[in-house]
Design a protein around this motif. Structure first.
Motif, mmCIF file in Angstrom:
data_model
loop_
_atom_site.group_PDB
_atom_site.id
_atom_site.type_symbol
_atom_site.label_atom_id
_atom_site.label_comp_id
_atom_site.label_asym_id
_atom_site.label_seq_id
_atom_site.Cartn_x
_atom_site.Cartn_y
_atom_site.Cartn_z
ATOM 1 N N ARG A 18 0.852 -1.189 0.000
ATOM 2 C CA ARG A 18 0.000 0.000 0.000
ATOM 3 C C ARG A 18 0.884 1.235 0.000
ATOM 4 N NH1 ARG A 18 -2.041 -1.113 5.910
ATOM 5 N NH2 ARG A 18 -0.478 0.059 7.044
ATOM 6 N N GLU A 19 0.358 2.275 -0.605
ATOM 7 C CA GLU A 19 1.074 3.541 -0.739
ATOM 8 C C GLU A 19 0.100 4.679 -0.492
ATOM 9 O OE1 GLU A 19 4.330 4.306 -1.419
ATOM 10 O OE2 GLU A 19 4.795 2.163 -1.360
ATOM 11 N N ASP A 20 0.580 5.718 0.168
ATOM 12 C CA ASP A 20 -0.215 6.928 0.343
ATOM 13 C C ASP A 20 0.180 7.917 -0.741
ATOM 14 O OD1 ASP A 20 -1.337 5.731 2.521
ATOM 15 O OD2 ASP A 20 -0.244 6.904 4.011
ATOM 16 N N ILE A 21 -0.831 8.499 -1.378
ATOM 17 C CA ILE A 21 -0.625 9.402 -2.507
ATOM 18 C C ILE A 21 -1.199 10.764 -2.155
ATOM 19 C CG2 ILE A 21 -1.133 9.795 -4.948
ATOM 20 C CD1 ILE A 21 -1.530 6.746 -5.208
ATOM 21 N N GLU A 22 -0.416 11.800 -2.397
ATOM 22 C CA GLU A 22 -0.861 13.175 -2.134
ATOM 23 C C GLU A 22 -1.697 13.676 -3.316
ATOM 24 O OE1 GLU A 22 -0.516 14.950 0.610
ATOM 25 O OE2 GLU A 22 0.653 13.397 1.615
ATOM 26 N N ALA A 23 -2.905 13.144 -3.429
ATOM 27 C CA ALA A 23 -3.847 13.538 -4.475
ATOM 28 C C ALA A 23 -5.234 13.066 -4.050
ATOM 29 C CB ALA A 23 -3.461 12.907 -5.815
ATOM 30 N N PRO A 24 -6.291 13.756 -4.496
ATOM 31 C CA PRO A 24 -7.657 13.344 -4.151
ATOM 32 C C PRO A 24 -8.012 11.986 -4.761
ATOM 33 C CG PRO A 24 -7.635 15.557 -5.104
ATOM 34 C CD PRO A 24 -6.266 15.000 -5.267
ATOM 35 N N ILE A 25 -8.917 11.289 -4.120
ATOM 36 C CA ILE A 25 -9.289 9.939 -4.546
ATOM 37 C C ILE A 25 -9.839 9.913 -5.974
ATOM 38 C CG2 ILE A 25 -11.609 10.011 -3.549
ATOM 39 C CD1 ILE A 25 -11.163 7.030 -2.747
ATOM 40 N N ASP A 26 -10.614 10.917 -6.376
ATOM 41 C CA ASP A 26 -11.169 10.942 -7.726
ATOM 42 C C ASP A 26 -10.072 11.022 -8.787
ATOM 43 O OD1 ASP A 26 -13.851 10.738 -6.945
ATOM 44 O OD2 ASP A 26 -13.967 12.900 -6.603
ATOM 45 N N PHE A 27 -9.045 11.837 -8.517
ATOM 46 C CA PHE A 27 -7.932 11.960 -9.454
ATOM 47 C C PHE A 27 -7.155 10.646 -9.537
ATOM 48 C CE2 PHE A 27 -3.538 12.880 -10.568
ATOM 49 C CZ PHE A 27 -3.708 13.603 -11.738
ATOM 50 N N GLU A 75 6.649 -3.988 -4.519
ATOM 51 C CA GLU A 75 6.457 -2.772 -3.729
ATOM 52 C C GLU A 75 7.107 -1.566 -4.399
ATOM 53 O OE1 GLU A 75 7.985 -3.835 0.104
ATOM 54 O OE2 GLU A 75 6.335 -5.243 0.483
ATOM 55 N N MET A 76 8.299 -1.753 -4.952
ATOM 56 C CA MET A 76 8.985 -0.644 -5.624
ATOM 57 C C MET A 76 8.228 -0.204 -6.874
ATOM 58 S SD MET A 76 12.998 -1.669 -5.053
ATOM 59 C CE MET A 76 13.471 -0.841 -6.529
ATOM 60 N N ARG A 77 7.673 -1.158 -7.620
ATOM 61 C CA ARG A 77 6.920 -0.821 -8.830
ATOM 62 C C ARG A 77 5.655 -0.045 -8.475
ATOM 63 N NH1 ARG A 77 7.347 -3.193 -14.087
ATOM 64 N NH2 ARG A 77 9.477 -3.400 -13.360
ATOM 65 N N VAL A 78 4.953 -0.466 -7.432
ATOM 66 C CA VAL A 78 3.742 0.234 -7.003
ATOM 67 C C VAL A 78 4.099 1.616 -6.447
ATOM 68 C CG1 VAL A 78 1.788 0.202 -5.396
ATOM 69 C CG2 VAL A 78 2.425 -1.879 -6.622
ATOM 70 N N ALA A 79 5.195 1.716 -5.689
ATOM 71 C CA ALA A 79 5.628 3.013 -5.152
ATOM 72 C C ALA A 79 5.980 3.973 -6.287
ATOM 73 C CB ALA A 79 6.815 2.820 -4.216
ATOM 74 N N SER A 80 6.635 3.471 -7.309
ATOM 75 C CA SER A 80 6.982 4.300 -8.462
ATOM 76 C C SER A 80 5.726 4.776 -9.184
ATOM 77 C CB SER A 80 7.875 3.500 -9.411
ATOM 78 O OG SER A 80 8.076 4.196 -10.604
ATOM 79 N N TYR A 81 4.766 3.892 -9.328
ATOM 80 C CA TYR A 81 3.491 4.240 -9.968
ATOM 81 C C TYR A 81 2.758 5.304 -9.143
ATOM 82 C CZ TYR A 81 -1.050 3.545 -12.220
ATOM 83 O OH TYR A 81 -2.237 3.723 -12.883
ATOM 84 N N ALA A 82 2.746 5.136 -7.821
ATOM 85 C CA ALA A 82 2.105 6.114 -6.938
ATOM 86 C C ALA A 82 2.800 7.473 -7.048
ATOM 87 C CB ALA A 82 2.130 5.610 -5.498
ATOM 88 N N LYS A 83 4.120 7.476 -7.131
ATOM 89 C CA LYS A 83 4.877 8.721 -7.257
ATOM 90 C C LYS A 83 4.553 9.403 -8.587
ATOM 91 C CE LYS A 83 8.209 11.575 -6.083
ATOM 92 N NZ LYS A 83 7.647 12.872 -5.813
ATOM 93 N N ASP A 84 4.411 8.631 -9.646
ATOM 94 C CA ASP A 84 4.031 9.193 -10.952
ATOM 95 C C ASP A 84 2.658 9.863 -10.886
ATOM 96 O OD1 ASP A 84 6.390 8.299 -12.051
ATOM 97 O OD2 ASP A 84 5.494 6.558 -13.040
ATOM 98 N N ILE A 85 1.720 9.225 -10.188
ATOM 99 C CA ILE A 85 0.388 9.814 -10.038
ATOM 100 C C ILE A 85 0.477 11.125 -9.255
ATOM 101 C CG2 ILE A 85 -1.888 9.516 -8.959
ATOM 102 C CD1 ILE A 85 -1.649 6.521 -9.617
ATOM 103 N N GLU A 86 1.258 11.130 -8.173
ATOM 104 C CA GLU A 86 1.462 12.355 -7.403
ATOM 105 C C GLU A 86 2.043 13.466 -8.259
ATOM 106 O OE1 GLU A 86 3.894 12.222 -3.849
ATOM 107 O OE2 GLU A 86 2.449 10.911 -2.886
ATOM 108 N N ASP A 87 3.054 13.120 -9.048
ATOM 109 C CA ASP A 87 3.694 14.113 -9.908
ATOM 110 C C ASP A 87 2.718 14.687 -10.938
ATOM 111 O OD1 ASP A 87 6.025 13.686 -8.526
ATOM 112 O OD2 ASP A 87 6.955 12.436 -10.080
#
Length: 155
Positions: free
Chosen positions: A6-15, A137-149
């Motif tokens: 699991r990863e926390d993302i600094e973005a709203p759930i809809d986005f 975990e690293m692949r999901v974290a990278s994906y989450a970071k891309d969404i944040e960016d």
């Protein structure tokens, strides 16, 4: 064999849900990584019942799977089932709004062998479980970071 992260993302759930349900973008990403993917059944708007044919190399052998979207609950959950001759799998993606601008992404995947050769494959993956879990975990974290960016560039 089950993988979870699991990863926390600094973005709203809809986005976040809009990004993870951008199937055309995900298909392009998969193609760039060397796998093949083709949508067989499409739904407009996106809904359960969408189907893809996928082919990829794993442990030196070409694997072909049919992936079906079985659950599509905007903006909180998606579940996929993958089936092949020797190996089946499930992937569930859950989103929880932690606050107005923060979302928790949880992913869980399970591989289920259907014959002896697939059991040997899964057993070899279990022997490398620590490394496989870390890569997942690293692949999901990278994906989450891309969404944040993407969200910060948009805002």
């Amino acid at each position: 064999m089950i993988f979870t992260t699991r990863e926390d993302i600094e973005a709203p759930i809809d986005f976040v849900f809009a990004q993870i349900s951008d199937f055309a973008g995900l298909e392009r990403s998969i193609l760039r990584r060397g796998a093949e993917v083709q949508r067989k059944v499409d739904r407009i708007p996106h809904a359960a019942g969408m189907v893809w044919d996928a082919a990829f190399d794993l442990r030196g052998k070409r694997r072909e799977m049919e992936v079906t979207l079985v659950t599509f609950e905007s903006p909180s959950a998606m579940c996929f089932e993958a089936a092949s001759k020797s190996l089946n799998g499930d992937l569930s993606v859950d989103l929880v709004a932690l606050s107005r601008g923060r979302t928790r992404l949880s992913m869980s995947g399970e591989l289920k062998p259907q014959n002896l050769s697939a059991r040997l494959l899964v057993q070899s993956l279990k022997l490398a479980r620590g490394n496989m879990s870390k890569r997942f975990e690293m692949r999901v974290a990278s994906y989450a970071k891309d969404i944040e960016d993407k969200y910060t560039r948009r805002a």
